[in-house]
Enzyme design. Structure first.
Site, PDB file in Angstrom:
ATOM      1  N   CYS A   7       0.838  -1.194   0.000  1.00 15.19           N
ATOM      2  CA  CYS A   7       0.000   0.000   0.000  1.00 15.19           C
ATOM      3  C   CYS A   7       0.875   1.248   0.000  1.00 15.19           C
ATOM      4  O   CYS A   7       1.914   1.288   0.651  1.00 15.19           O
ATOM      5  CB  CYS A   7      -0.890   0.017   1.236  1.00 15.19           C
ATOM      6  SG  CYS A   7      -2.073  -1.318   1.290  1.00 15.19           S
ATOM      7  N   CYS A  26      -4.790   3.995   2.177  1.00 10.55           N
ATOM      8  CA  CYS A  26      -4.297   3.811   0.821  1.00 10.55           C
ATOM      9  C   CYS A  26      -5.480   3.877  -0.136  1.00 10.55           C
ATOM     10  O   CYS A  26      -6.606   4.144   0.276  1.00 10.55           O
ATOM     11  CB  CYS A  26      -3.576   2.457   0.706  1.00 10.55           C
ATOM     12  SG  CYS A  26      -4.680   1.016   0.844  1.00 10.55           S
ATOM     13  N   THR A  90     -10.497 -11.169  16.637  1.00 12.64           N
ATOM     14  CA  THR A  90     -10.485  -9.699  16.714  1.00 12.64           C
ATOM     15  C   THR A  90     -11.179  -9.089  15.509  1.00 12.64           C
ATOM     16  O   THR A  90     -12.038  -8.208  15.650  1.00 12.64           O
ATOM     17  CB  THR A  90      -9.047  -9.168  16.846  1.00 12.64           C
ATOM     18  OG1 THR A  90      -8.505  -9.624  18.090  1.00 12.64           O
ATOM     19  CG2 THR A  90      -8.995  -7.655  16.791  1.00 12.64           C
ATOM     20  N   TYR A 109     -19.274  -5.575  26.878  1.00 15.76           N
ATOM     21  CA  TYR A 109     -18.252  -6.476  26.348  1.00 15.76           C
ATOM     22  C   TYR A 109     -18.823  -7.889  26.226  1.00 15.76           C
ATOM     23  O   TYR A 109     -18.619  -8.566  25.215  1.00 15.76           O
ATOM     24  CB  TYR A 109     -17.015  -6.482  27.264  1.00 15.76           C
ATOM     25  CG  TYR A 109     -16.284  -5.162  27.272  1.00 15.76           C
ATOM     26  CD1 TYR A 109     -15.352  -4.850  26.286  1.00 15.76           C
ATOM     27  CD2 TYR A 109     -16.514  -4.225  28.273  1.00 15.76           C
ATOM     28  CE1 TYR A 109     -14.683  -3.639  26.289  1.00 15.76           C
ATOM     29  CE2 TYR A 109     -15.848  -3.012  28.290  1.00 15.76           C
ATOM     30  CZ  TYR A 109     -14.930  -2.716  27.289  1.00 15.76           C
ATOM     31  OH  TYR A 109     -14.270  -1.518  27.294  1.00 15.76           O
ATOM     32  N   ASN A 118     -19.343 -15.910  20.792  1.00 22.22           N
ATOM     33  CA  ASN A 118     -18.608 -16.486  21.916  1.00 22.22           C
ATOM     34  C   ASN A 118     -19.019 -15.770  23.198  1.00 22.22           C
ATOM     35  O   ASN A 118     -18.400 -14.779  23.589  1.00 22.22           O
ATOM     36  CB  ASN A 118     -17.106 -16.383  21.692  1.00 22.22           C
ATOM     37  CG  ASN A 118     -16.321 -17.223  22.673  1.00 22.22           C
ATOM     38  OD1 ASN A 118     -16.812 -17.577  23.739  1.00 22.22           O
ATOM     39  ND2 ASN A 118     -15.094 -17.533  22.306  1.00 22.22           N
ATOM     40  N   ASN A 132      -8.236  -2.043  18.135  1.00 23.71           N
ATOM     41  CA  ASN A 132      -9.013  -1.424  17.058  1.00 23.71           C
ATOM     42  C   ASN A 132      -8.185  -0.318  16.389  1.00 23.71           C
ATOM     43  O   ASN A 132      -7.905   0.709  17.004  1.00 23.71           O
ATOM     44  CB  ASN A 132     -10.310  -0.837  17.629  1.00 23.71           C
ATOM     45  CG  ASN A 132     -11.163  -0.166  16.581  1.00 23.71           C
ATOM     46  OD1 ASN A 132     -10.893  -0.225  15.389  1.00 23.71           O
ATOM     47  ND2 ASN A 132     -12.221   0.479  17.035  1.00 23.71           N
ATOM     48  N   CYS A 140     -15.675   1.505  18.970  1.00 22.86           N
ATOM     49  CA  CYS A 140     -15.366   0.859  20.244  1.00 22.86           C
ATOM     50  C   CYS A 140     -15.799   1.706  21.442  1.00 22.86           C
ATOM     51  O   CYS A 140     -15.958   1.180  22.543  1.00 22.86           O
ATOM     52  CB  CYS A 140     -13.883   0.503  20.329  1.00 22.86           C
ATOM     53  SG  CYS A 140     -12.756   1.846  19.996  1.00 22.86           S
ATOM     54  N   HIS A 141     -16.055   2.991  21.220  1.00 21.33           N
ATOM     55  CA  HIS A 141     -16.551   3.834  22.315  1.00 21.33           C
ATOM     56  C   HIS A 141     -17.960   3.434  22.746  1.00 21.33           C
ATOM     57  O   HIS A 141     -18.400   3.802  23.826  1.00 21.33           O
ATOM     58  CB  HIS A 141     -16.508   5.319  21.916  1.00 21.33           C
ATOM     59  CG  HIS A 141     -17.389   5.659  20.751  1.00 21.33           C
ATOM     60  ND1 HIS A 141     -16.974   5.486  19.445  1.00 21.33           N
ATOM     61  CD2 HIS A 141     -18.646   6.151  20.693  1.00 21.33           C
ATOM     62  CE1 HIS A 141     -17.938   5.862  18.630  1.00 21.33           C
ATOM     63  NE2 HIS A 141     -18.973   6.272  19.363  1.00 21.33           N
ATOM     64  N   SER A 146     -20.487  -4.246  31.853  1.00 22.67           N
ATOM     65  CA  SER A 146     -21.824  -4.764  32.183  1.00 22.67           C
ATOM     66  C   SER A 146     -22.490  -3.947  33.280  1.00 22.67           C
ATOM     67  O   SER A 146     -23.716  -3.848  33.343  1.00 22.67           O
ATOM     68  CB  SER A 146     -21.739  -6.223  32.616  1.00 22.67           C
ATOM     69  OG  SER A 146     -21.340  -7.015  31.523  1.00 22.67           O
ATOM     70  N   GLU A 169     -23.785  11.186  20.715  1.00 15.91           N
ATOM     71  CA  GLU A 169     -24.660  10.277  19.994  1.00 15.91           C
ATOM     72  C   GLU A 169     -26.056  10.169  20.594  1.00 15.91           C
ATOM     73  O   GLU A 169     -27.001   9.869  19.886  1.00 15.91           O
ATOM     74  CB  GLU A 169     -24.024   8.887  19.912  1.00 15.91           C
ATOM     75  CG  GLU A 169     -22.816   8.886  19.015  1.00 15.91           C
ATOM     76  CD  GLU A 169     -22.245   7.504  18.782  1.00 15.91           C
ATOM     77  OE1 GLU A 169     -22.884   6.505  19.158  1.00 15.91           O
ATOM     78  OE2 GLU A 169     -21.157   7.425  18.198  1.00 15.91           O
TER      79      GLU A 169
END
Length: 186
Positions: A7, A26, A90, A109, A118, A132, A140-141, A146, A169
């Site tokens: 790239c 790229c 991942t 999570y 899983n 990430n 991921c934010h 829990s 958001e």
């Protein structure tokens, strides 16, 4: 057998309400987003010189920061980081997060592990979030503990950025419970 060419990366800096964003990508797509001041040589200052994939990402981010809900109708920018190309756990978790947890939503999570197939992989999901390469695009934010606590962001150095993004958001109330910040949504 023809060898795949490497790239040719372009880098651009974008100002945002959470600080400077450094994007690299790229012609096939976005490779990384880094939040915070990080000076690199080779930054492109004239956005007209950007390849179309990187320009699409800049436009997507600018719209997101104007109105998070406005990107719901836009396609995600193409991603081309090697971590996101394979079939690793991942990569699967990050793709699941991007496709199934939309603007204004959050997930724990544990729930994200369940969504990725899983249900016992909450810790591994946390590891995926730490790796990430394209935060904001792969949101991921939006992943919380829990307990409702916001959890760490950017290794704990960006916790206030995570709270800002979640607030941007959707409506939320911040509660301090036994010295810990807990996020409750309305």
């Amino acid at each position: 057998m023809q060898k795949q060419s490497e790239c040719v990366l372009q880098c651009v800096s974008v100002e945002s309400p959470v600080g400077e964003l450094l994007l690299s990508g790229c012609e096939k797509g976005l490779h990384t987003i880094t939040i915070g001041p990080e000076h690199r040589s080779g930054l492109i200052s004239d956005q007209a010189e950007l390849n179309s994939e990187l320009q699409q990402c800049v436009t997507w981010l600018q719209r997101y920061f104007r109105s998070a809900q406005s990107v719901s109708s836009l396609p995600f920018p193409a991603l081309h980081h090697p971590l996101l190309q394979g079939d690793s756990f991942t990569a699967h978790v990050l793709r699941t997060l991007q496709s199934r947890v939309h603007v204004g939503q959050t997930v724990s999570y544990k729930e994200l592990g369940e969504m990725a197939g899983n249900p016992k992989a909450a810790r591994a999901v946390g590891g995926a979030m730490r790796r990430n390469p394209v935060p904001l695009i792969v949101p991921c934010h939006r992943v919380l503990c829990s307990s409702g606590e916001s959890g760490k962001y950017m290794g704990g150095n960006g916790d206030e950025i995570k709270v800002w993004l979640l607030s941007h958001e959707r409506k939320m109330v911040l509660i301090v419970n036994e010295g810990r910040l807990v996020v409750k949504y309305m």
